[in-house]
Design a protein around this motif. Structure first.
Motif, PDB file in Angstrom:
ATOM      1  N   PRO A  40      24.738  20.707  60.050  1.00 39.67           N
ATOM      2  CA  PRO A  40      23.837  20.940  58.918  1.00 39.67           C
ATOM      3  C   PRO A  40      22.640  20.007  58.905  1.00 39.67           C
ATOM      4  O   PRO A  40      21.630  20.288  58.264  1.00 39.67           O
ATOM      5  N   GLY A  41      22.722  18.885  59.626  1.00 34.12           N
ATOM      6  CA  GLY A  41      21.611  17.943  59.663  1.00 34.12           C
ATOM      7  C   GLY A  41      20.347  18.541  60.244  1.00 34.12           C
ATOM      8  O   GLY A  41      19.238  18.120  59.905  1.00 34.12           O
ATOM      9  N   ALA A  42      20.495  19.528  61.132  1.00 34.95           N
ATOM     10  CA  ALA A  42      19.318  20.181  61.699  1.00 34.95           C
ATOM     11  C   ALA A  42      18.500  20.860  60.613  1.00 34.95           C
ATOM     12  O   ALA A  42      17.266  20.855  60.631  1.00 34.95           O
ATOM     13  N   VAL A  43      19.193  21.448  59.647  1.00 37.91           N
ATOM     14  CA  VAL A  43      18.516  22.110  58.537  1.00 37.91           C
ATOM     15  C   VAL A  43      17.815  21.071  57.660  1.00 37.91           C
ATOM     16  O   VAL A  43      16.708  21.292  57.168  1.00 37.91           O
ATOM     17  N   LEU A  44      18.456  19.932  57.487  1.00 37.96           N
ATOM     18  CA  LEU A  44      17.872  18.849  56.688  1.00 37.96           C
ATOM     19  C   LEU A  44      16.534  18.398  57.264  1.00 37.96           C
ATOM     20  O   LEU A  44      15.528  18.337  56.547  1.00 37.96           O
ATOM     21  N   VAL A  45      16.503  18.067  58.573  1.00 40.66           N
ATOM     22  CA  VAL A  45      15.263  17.521  59.135  1.00 40.66           C
ATOM     23  C   VAL A  45      14.177  18.589  59.211  1.00 40.66           C
ATOM     24  O   VAL A  45      12.993  18.297  59.004  1.00 40.66           O
ATOM     25  N   ALA A  46      14.561  19.835  59.488  1.00 35.13           N
ATOM     26  CA  ALA A  46      13.560  20.909  59.519  1.00 35.13           C
ATOM     27  C   ALA A  46      12.982  21.133  58.134  1.00 35.13           C
ATOM     28  O   ALA A  46      11.768  21.311  57.969  1.00 35.13           O
ATOM     29  N   GLY A  47      13.844  21.144  57.119  1.00 37.13           N
ATOM     30  CA  GLY A  47      13.357  21.339  55.762  1.00 37.13           C
ATOM     31  C   GLY A  47      12.440  20.229  55.306  1.00 37.13           C
ATOM     32  O   GLY A  47      11.387  20.480  54.708  1.00 37.13           O
ATOM     33  N   GLU A  48      12.828  18.994  55.577  1.00 37.76           N
ATOM     34  CA  GLU A  48      11.959  17.875  55.194  1.00 37.76           C
ATOM     35  C   GLU A  48      10.621  17.972  55.908  1.00 37.76           C
ATOM     36  O   GLU A  48       9.563  17.744  55.308  1.00 37.76           O
ATOM     37  N   ALA A  49      10.644  18.319  57.192  1.00 45.36           N
ATOM     38  CA  ALA A  49       9.397  18.426  57.946  1.00 45.36           C
ATOM     39  C   ALA A  49       8.480  19.482  57.340  1.00 45.36           C
ATOM     40  O   ALA A  49       7.255  19.310  57.299  1.00 45.36           O
ATOM     41  N   SER A  50       9.049  20.574  56.843  1.00 47.34           N
ATOM     42  CA  SER A  50       8.216  21.619  56.245  1.00 47.34           C
ATOM     43  C   SER A  50       7.508  21.108  54.991  1.00 47.34           C
ATOM     44  O   SER A  50       6.338  21.450  54.747  1.00 47.34           O
ATOM     45  N   LEU A  51       8.198  20.292  54.211  1.00 48.05           N
ATOM     46  CA  LEU A  51       7.569  19.723  53.021  1.00 48.05           C
ATOM     47  C   LEU A  51       6.514  18.684  53.393  1.00 48.05           C
ATOM     48  O   LEU A  51       5.446  18.620  52.774  1.00 48.05           O
ATOM     49  N   ALA A  73      21.811  15.612  49.848  1.00 53.64           N
ATOM     50  CA  ALA A  73      20.949  14.916  50.808  1.00 53.64           C
ATOM     51  C   ALA A  73      19.494  15.335  50.688  1.00 53.64           C
ATOM     52  O   ALA A  73      18.587  14.561  51.001  1.00 53.64           O
ATOM     53  N   VAL A  74      19.244  16.569  50.236  1.00 53.93           N
ATOM     54  CA  VAL A  74      17.874  17.072  50.089  1.00 53.93           C
ATOM     55  C   VAL A  74      17.698  17.559  48.650  1.00 53.93           C
ATOM     56  O   VAL A  74      17.715  18.757  48.365  1.00 53.93           O
ATOM     57  N   ARG A 277      14.732  12.097  62.588  1.00 54.65           N
ATOM     58  CA  ARG A 277      14.528  12.126  61.140  1.00 54.65           C
ATOM     59  C   ARG A 277      13.425  11.180  60.685  1.00 54.65           C
ATOM     60  O   ARG A 277      13.007  11.230  59.529  1.00 54.65           O
ATOM     61  N   GLU A 278      12.929  10.313  61.591  1.00 51.55           N
ATOM     62  CA  GLU A 278      11.806   9.445  61.256  1.00 51.55           C
ATOM     63  C   GLU A 278      10.459  10.121  61.489  1.00 51.55           C
ATOM     64  O   GLU A 278       9.429   9.625  61.025  1.00 51.55           O
ATOM     65  N   LEU A 279      10.450  11.237  62.210  1.00 46.81           N
ATOM     66  CA  LEU A 279       9.191  11.907  62.538  1.00 46.81           C
ATOM     67  C   LEU A 279       8.478  12.509  61.320  1.00 46.81           C
ATOM     68  O   LEU A 279       7.255  12.357  61.191  1.00 46.81           O
TER      69      LEU A 279
END
Length: 291
Positions: A40-51, A73-74, A277-279
């Motif tokens: 599920p972490g893949a969804v987390l980093v992709a979602g944050e990147a979109s924002l 987490a999000v 996740r730092e990107l």
């Protein structure tokens, strides 16, 4: 295919992104469908990147067992948990829930964190015909286009395929070394056949449209070769589309932002060793400097 345009800050400033709207609704709704019970972490980093790229409203869908933790987490996102198969992949039947859930989205990002090509293709075979907005297909979501090259034709070019060279080769039906030898040409063939914008590469990223227009993004560094990095890039592309960018523009800007974010972290942390996740946190300031 045309000779690629080498992407520089000047090229991007002449191809400016739509101005960010003042309210979250004005910057579009991003729906991310991805992950498994184990990823599920893949969804987390992709979602944050979109924002971070300017998307306004975020909705995430992943395995039901992981959804509560992802929602915590999000906190910026609404989270939908869906059924999984015996191996933890999103079940084909989940499409019945996901189709109405995704209606009204400006962009649906699907595939990030998927781990099984057959399960990915089965889900998208059911889901893709129901999607009417722009779609970003990431990573193993490409298995759907391998089996069904015409599966996104109904979107009339409003789709982006984000893949690494191995995934591109599989989508094209060629050997890995053939794809590596001429990524741009193979990407152009996939773009033409599937009627999608293709974003593929590593140290050099290629963006190719179905019509054969192309761009080349150089740099980024070896640190981007880390788990979750591609998920971030796909999320950036989705966020740019949500705020109004056309698919080719979003893919080109997204590839550039991803590369520059990697270079900044390389300078701050080390050539390798920073985390995907730092990107996303690097993206807003790069956008300011390009504005």
């Amino acid at each position: 295919m045309s000779e690629p345009t080498v992407v520089t800050p000047a090229v991007l400033r002449d191809w400016a992104l739509p101005a960010a709207g003042e309210g979250k609704r004005a910057r579009g709704r991003v729906c991310v469908v991805g992950g498994t019970s184990a990823t599920p972490g893949a969804v987390l980093v992709a979602g944050e990147a979109s924002l971070r790229a300017g998307g306004g409203v975020l909705a995430l869908a992943t395995a039901a067992t992981a959804a509560p933790a992802l929602a915590v987490a999000v906190p910026e996102a609404s989270v939908e948990g869906v059924a999984v198969d015996q191996d933890g992949n999103l079940a084909e039947s989940a499409a019945e829930v996901l189709a109405p859930w995704a209606q009204g989205a400006d962009v649906v990002l699907v595939g990030t964190g998927f781990s099984d090509p057959d399960a990915s293709a089965a889900l998208l075979r059911r889901l893709a015909p129901e999607l009417a907005g722009t779609v970003v297909v990431d990573a193993l979501g490409s298995a759907f286009l391998t089996a069904h090259p015409d599966g996104l034709h109904h979107l009339e070019g409003r789709a982006v395929l984000c893949v690494n060279p191995t995934e591109l080769a599989r989508t094209a039906g060629v050997e890995d070394d053939e794809a590596e030898a001429d990524l741009a040409a193979v990407a152009a063939e996939v773009a033409r056949r599937c009627r999608v914008v293709v974003l593929c590469g590593a140290a050099e990223k290629h963006v190719v449209t179905p019509e054969g227009d192309s761009w080349l993004v150089q740099g980024g560094g070896p640190g981007l070769g880390v788990s979750g990095s591609g998920d971030v890039q796909a999320g950036i592309v989705a966020g740019l589309i949500a705020r109004g960018a056309e698919p080719a523009q979003a893919a080109t800007w997204g590839a550039y932002l991803h590369a520059r974010a990697g270079e900044r972290l390389a300078a701050e942390v080390g050539v390798v060793g920073y985390l995907a996740r730092e990107l996303p946190a690097q993206v807003p300031q790069i956008l300011v400097e390009l504005g």
